[in-house]
Design an enzyme around this catalytic site. Structure first.
Site, short mmCIF file in Angstrom:
data_model
loop_
_atom_site.label_atom_id
_atom_site.label_comp_id
_atom_site.label_asym_id
_atom_site.label_seq_id
_atom_site.Cartn_x
_atom_site.Cartn_y
_atom_site.Cartn_z
N GLY A 31 0.86 -1.18 0.00
CA GLY A 31 0.00 0.00 0.00
C GLY A 31 0.89 1.23 0.00
O GLY A 31 1.65 1.47 0.94
N ASN A 35 3.42 2.49 2.97
CA ASN A 35 4.87 2.37 2.81
C ASN A 35 5.54 3.71 3.08
O ASN A 35 6.60 3.78 3.73
CB ASN A 35 5.21 1.93 1.39
CG ASN A 35 4.62 0.60 1.00
OD1 ASN A 35 4.28 -0.22 1.85
ND2 ASN A 35 4.48 0.37 -0.29
N TYR A 100 -4.89 -8.05 -7.59
CA TYR A 100 -5.44 -7.38 -6.41
C TYR A 100 -6.82 -7.91 -6.04
O TYR A 100 -7.64 -8.19 -6.91
CB TYR A 100 -5.55 -5.87 -6.67
CG TYR A 100 -4.22 -5.19 -6.83
CD1 TYR A 100 -3.54 -4.67 -5.74
CD2 TYR A 100 -3.63 -5.07 -8.09
CE1 TYR A 100 -2.31 -4.05 -5.89
CE2 TYR A 100 -2.40 -4.45 -8.25
CZ TYR A 100 -1.75 -3.94 -7.14
OH TYR A 100 -0.53 -3.33 -7.29
N ARG A 102 -9.13 -6.06 -3.89
CA ARG A 102 -9.34 -4.82 -3.15
C ARG A 102 -10.75 -4.25 -3.34
O ARG A 102 -11.14 -3.34 -2.63
CB ARG A 102 -8.31 -3.77 -3.54
CG ARG A 102 -8.55 -3.28 -4.94
CD ARG A 102 -7.50 -2.48 -5.63
NE ARG A 102 -6.48 -1.80 -4.91
CZ ARG A 102 -5.33 -1.41 -5.49
NH1 ARG A 102 -5.11 -1.68 -6.76
NH2 ARG A 102 -4.42 -0.75 -4.80
N ASN A 162 1.08 8.49 -8.73
CA ASN A 162 1.13 7.02 -8.71
C ASN A 162 0.02 6.41 -9.58
O ASN A 162 -0.83 5.66 -9.10
CB ASN A 162 1.02 6.51 -7.26
CG ASN A 162 1.91 5.30 -7.02
OD1 ASN A 162 2.51 4.75 -7.95
ND2 ASN A 162 2.02 4.91 -5.77
N SER A 190 6.49 10.03 -10.83
CA SER A 190 7.54 9.40 -11.64
C SER A 190 7.43 9.94 -13.06
O SER A 190 6.37 10.40 -13.50
CB SER A 190 7.37 7.89 -11.65
OG SER A 190 6.22 7.52 -12.40
N ALA A 224 16.64 5.15 -11.80
CA ALA A 224 18.10 5.06 -11.77
C ALA A 224 18.79 6.31 -12.28
O ALA A 224 20.01 6.46 -12.12
CB ALA A 224 18.56 3.85 -12.59
N ASP A 253 7.70 5.12 -2.99
CA ASP A 253 7.05 5.45 -1.73
C ASP A 253 8.09 5.85 -0.68
O ASP A 253 7.89 6.78 0.11
CB ASP A 253 6.24 4.26 -1.21
CG ASP A 253 5.33 3.67 -2.26
OD1 ASP A 253 4.86 4.43 -3.13
OD2 ASP A 253 5.08 2.45 -2.21
#
Length: 311
Positions: A31, A35, A100, A102, A162, A190, A224, A253
């Site tokens: 999660g 995290n 998942y 969920r 995310n 990201s 990276a 996270d």
């Protein structure tokens, strides 16, 4: 009162053991915002978490985990009518895959009218993610309500989009995420997620699009390749740290938690991002989302050995 309040969806993890016939799964925790909360707590922040858990063994395991990790769970409600969410990780020729369970989980039943606003408004920083919003319409509304309350109280708001297109269609995700950017202080996407949101733009164009969508300050995470901090009219690339990576689960996270922790400690954003790069790198040196999250001595050693902050 906590320094940081994170809200969202915790998930029990079952990760397929690589050295077996595939029938054995190792139990862990996941999660994204949970995290993040644990990462920040391990690195010295006072952290609280807000969610809903099922009245089941998996829910009790999360309470035990957060107690052990020093994460305040006074803002966690127990829902007698819905289960704690679960996900499975399997491994094959194409890498790891996630499945998942969920739908209808306790966390999906987060609502604005059940938020612990005293806890949220007492924090110095409030964090949530696009996953926190994607799991249900009521949870999405709860994130908006929490961010609005935090802003009114003068807190820093950090937001990691995310993006997970298995959870919601791109058009809805784009609309919700861009609306949320206007509420945050720091947006922490990201580069892969930002490309999905805005199209195949060069890096500078992605950052321009993030600001145009309303994000005042941005850290664009590039794995990276490190990250780029765009703040107060300046953009600085912050180098990554080289480690022996085995599993990147939870690294983003961890970055979020480390960055928030160091911002609240008074670090300049570029210095905070360098520390977060080191923490995230260390989080890839073990398996699972929680177990390899680092502690300050290890991060400090890597930072000290890592060369200049920017290049």
């Amino acid at each position: 009162m906590p320094d940081i309040v994170a809200l969202g969806e915790p998930l029990i993890e079952f990760n397929q053991a690589r050295a077996t016939d595939g029938a054995t799964y190792l139990q862990g925790f996941g999660g994204d915002t949970s995290n993040m909360a644990i990462a920040a707590a391990r690195l010295g922040a006072r952290v609280a978490y807000v969610t809903r858990l099922g009245d089941d063994r998996f829910g009790r395991m999360f309470f035990e985990l957060w107690t052990e990790e020093g994460v305040d769970h006074q803002g966690v409600a127990v829902d007698p009518e819905a289960p704690t969410g679960i996900y499975y990780v399997t491994h094959g020729p194409q890498g790891h895959e996630f499945a998942y369970l969920r739908a209808g989980s306790a966390a999906t039943r987060l609502r604005p009218d059940t938020l612990p606003l005293d806890l949220i408004c007492g924090a110095r920083l409030v964090h949530a993610s696009g996953i926190s919003q994607a799991i249900s319409a009521s949870a999405c509304d709860a994130v908006f309500a929490a961010f609005a309350a935090a802003r009114d109280a003068g807190a820093i708001v950090t937001y990691d989009p995310n993006l997970r297109l298995k959870l919601w269609p791109l058009a809805r995700a784009r609309a919700v995420i861009t609306a949320t950017m206007a509420l945050c202080t720091w947006c922490l996407p990201s580069e892969e997620d930002a490309q999905l949101l805005f199209g195949a733009l060069p890096t500078e164009g992605i950052i321009d699009a993030l600001h145009a969508a309303g994000a005042p300050s941005v850290v664009l995470k590039q794995g990276a390749q490190g990250c780029i901090v765009s703040h107060a009219g300046r953009r600085e690339r912050v180098a990554a740290f080289r480690v022996d990576s085995v599993d990147a689960t939870g690294a983003g996270d961890c970055f979020d938690g480390a960055f928030a922790t160091r911002l609240l400690a008074g670090d300049h954003p570029v210095i905070a991002a360098r520390y977060a790069n080191a923490a995230a790198a260390l989080a890839t040196t073990g398996y699972g989302a929680v177990a390899p999250l680092p502690r300050p001595p290890a991060v400090g050693r890597l930072v000290a050995a890592g060369g200049s902050a920017t290049h």
